[in-house]
Design a protein around this motif. Structure first.
Motif, PDB file in Angstrom:
ATOM      1  N   TYR A 104      78.988  22.745  37.056  1.00 46.12           N
ATOM      2  CA  TYR A 104      77.622  23.013  37.518  1.00 46.12           C
ATOM      3  C   TYR A 104      76.619  22.439  36.523  1.00 46.12           C
ATOM      4  N   ASN A 160      79.454  18.894  45.934  1.00 45.49           N
ATOM      5  CA  ASN A 160      78.162  18.919  46.612  1.00 45.49           C
ATOM      6  C   ASN A 160      76.995  18.497  45.726  1.00 45.49           C
ATOM      7  N   ASN A 185      76.493  31.637  48.398  1.00 48.14           N
ATOM      8  CA  ASN A 185      76.568  30.180  48.207  1.00 48.14           C
ATOM      9  C   ASN A 185      76.323  29.438  49.520  1.00 48.14           C
ATOM     10  N   MET A 234      73.196  26.957  50.261  1.00 50.51           N
ATOM     11  CA  MET A 234      73.473  25.548  50.572  1.00 50.51           C
ATOM     12  C   MET A 234      72.881  25.153  51.922  1.00 50.51           C
ATOM     13  N   TRP A 290      76.666  24.051  43.318  1.00 49.96           N
ATOM     14  CA  TRP A 290      77.778  24.088  44.283  1.00 49.96           C
ATOM     15  C   TRP A 290      78.708  22.924  44.007  1.00 49.96           C
TER      16      TRP A 290
END
Lengths: 90, 293
Positions: B206, B181, B119, B123, B199
C-alpha cells in the motif's frame, strides 16, 4: 433489419470504433473498428427502428460516387457482416 | 470519527464509530491519511441500516468461482450495491450511494466480513465518483523502475503478479508499487501518472507514491517470450477491459472513453507473450526500459 441496442460508436484518435456500453450488451466482449464508409452508414441507421440493405445502398449512392451495382454489393456485404458479428439483427 | 485519505490526489472521508472493531483493521489506509478537508470528492459513513425500498436491478457481475459477486440497483434518488465474498455466499453488506456517488452509507450485514465490505464500498465509490475526473481504477500489477511505472494487465490468474516478481528478482532497481488496483490519472498537462492505492489484492503493498506511466503491457501466457507494440485500437481494448467503472451508464461511459483515449494517445502499450521465467523479464525490460534510455 435493425441495429442492436447497447452499442455506441466512438472516435478513437481519429478512427471509428463501436464498443458495447449499454446494459443490453453487458456480456459482449468485442470491439469493432469501422472504416469511413461503415461509420457513415452506422451513424445514419443506428437510431432507426428498421432499415433495409436497399437503404444502405441508397446511403452509399448519396455519399459516394460509385456504380449502383457496386454500392448494392457493398451494402449487402456490410449488412451481413454486422449481423455476423452481432451488432445488428434481422 | 471521520478519517480522510488522499488517493491519486482525490480526498475522501470515512466515518467509522470509535467502538467499531474495523477501526483497528484499516492499517492499509494509513499511508494515505491526510488532513480534513471541507469538500472531499466523496464520503462514506457506516450505518446501522440502509433503506433500499423500490430498488431495481441494473447490473449483476459475472459469477466466477472465488471472485466477489457485485450487484448494482438503482433507486429514485441514488444507487444500491450489494456484495458477497464469492458466489453462493450471503451478501456481506449493502451500500447506498447518492446519484452522483458523492455520499455513501454502508450497512455491514456480516461483521466478520467488515473489512472486505469497506474495501469494496470504497473502491466502488472511488471508481464511480472519479470517472469524470480523468481517473481510472485499474486491474494491474505495477513495477517501478528508473522513476517510471510499468503496468502488467490481464485477467486474474494469468501472471501479472508473477511477472512483477520476475522483475523484482532479475531487473535491478525495481520495486512494486501495487499488485492489483493502482490508480491511473491523466494530469492537466496531458501526461499519465500512476498512483499506489490502499487496495492491492492479496499482496499487502500500500504505497503512497506516484510515477509517470512508462508503459501498459498486456500479459499473455505462451510457450515463448516475445513483446510487441499494440496499435491504438488494440491499446484501447486493453485499457477499456482493465478499468473499473460503470461503462453502462451513459455519462460515465462518455467520461471513461475520454480518459481511455487520452491514455492511449499518451502511453505506449504492448502485449507480452511469456513464460514464467527469468528470460521473460529480460525480454520485457529490454524493450520497455530501452524506450527511456
Amino acid at each position: 433489419m435493425k441495429t442492436k441496442k447497447g452499442f455506441k460508436m466512438r472516435t478513437l484518435l481519429g478512427e471509428h470504433i463501436i464498443v458495447a456500453e449499454g446494459l443490453e450488451q453487458v456480456n459482449f466482449n468485442k470491439m469493432i473498428s469501422l472504416n469511413e464508409s461503415a461509420a457513415y452508414l452506422w451513424e445514419a441507421v443506428e437510431k432507426k427502428d428498421s432499415f433495409s440493405v436497399d437503404d444502405l445502398k441508397d446511403l452509399l449512392l448519396a455519399e459516394y460516387e460509385v456504380e449502383e451495382k457496386i454500392a448494392a454489393e457493398d451494402a449487402k456485404a456490410i449488412a451481413e457482416r454486422w449481423i455476423e458479428i452481432g451488432i445488428a439483427e434481422e | 470519527m471521520t478519517n480522510y485519505y488522499k488517493v491519486a490526489g482525490h480526498v475522501f472521508g470515512v466515518e467509522i464509530p470509535d467502538a467499531n472493531p474495523l477501526c483497528s483493521q484499516i492499517s492499509q489506509y494509513e499511508p494515505f491519511t491526510c488532513p480534513a478537508v471541507d469538500s472531499p470528492v466523496f464520503s462514506l459513513v457506516l450505518a446501522d441500516s440502509v433503506n433500499d425500498e423500490g430498488k431495481s436491478l441494473v447490473y449483476s457481475g459475472s459469477e466466477e468461482s472465488g471472485e466477489p459477486v457485485i450487484r448494482l440497483y438503482s433507486l429514485p434518488d441514488g444507487w444500491i450495491s450489494e456484495v458477497a465474498i464469492c458466489p453462493g455466499r450471503p451478501i456481506s453488506s449493502r451500500l447506498y450511494m447518492s446519484k452522483d456517488f458523492s455520499a455513501g452509507r454502508l450497512q455491514i450485514l456480516r461483521p466478520s466480513e467488515s473489512l472486505f465490505a469497506l474495501n469494496n464500498a470504497l473502491m466502488l465509490m472511488f471508481a464511480f465518483r472519479t470517472a469524470g475526473m480523468s481517473t481510472l481504477e485499474m486491474h494491474a500489477s505495477v513495477i517501478v523502475n528508473g522513476g517510471r511505472a510499468y503496468l502488467w494487465l490481464a485477467t486474474s490468474g494469468t501472471g501479472k503478479s508473477t511477472h512483477s516478481s520476475l522483475w523484482l528478482k532479475h531487473v535491478p532497481g525495481s520495486h512494486l508499487l501495487n499488485d492489483d488496483n493502482p490508480i491511473v490519472r491523466v494530469m492537466e498537462d496531458g501526461h499519465v501518472e500512476v498512483f499506489g492505492s490502499p487496495w492491492s489484492g492479496k499482496t499487502p503493498c500500500y504505497r503512497n507514491e506516484h510515477y509517470p506511466a512508462g508503459a501498459f503491457t498486456r500479459i499473455r501466457r505462451a510457450d515463448h517470450n516475445a513483446i510487441s507494440r499494440l496499435n491504438n485500437f488494440e491499446a484501447y481494448a486493453l485499457i477499456y477491459s482493465s478499468s473499473s467503472g460503470f461503462k453502462f451508464d451513459p455519462h460515465m461511459g462518455d467520461d471513461l472513453h475520454a480518459t481511455f483515449e487520452k491514455v492511449v494517445g499518451a502511453s505506449p502499450c504492448f502485449v507480452l507473450d511469456c513464460l514464467p521465467d527469468a528470460d521473460a523479464a529480460r525480454v520485457s525490460s529490454g524493450t520497455l526500459l530501452k524506450m527511456y534510455e
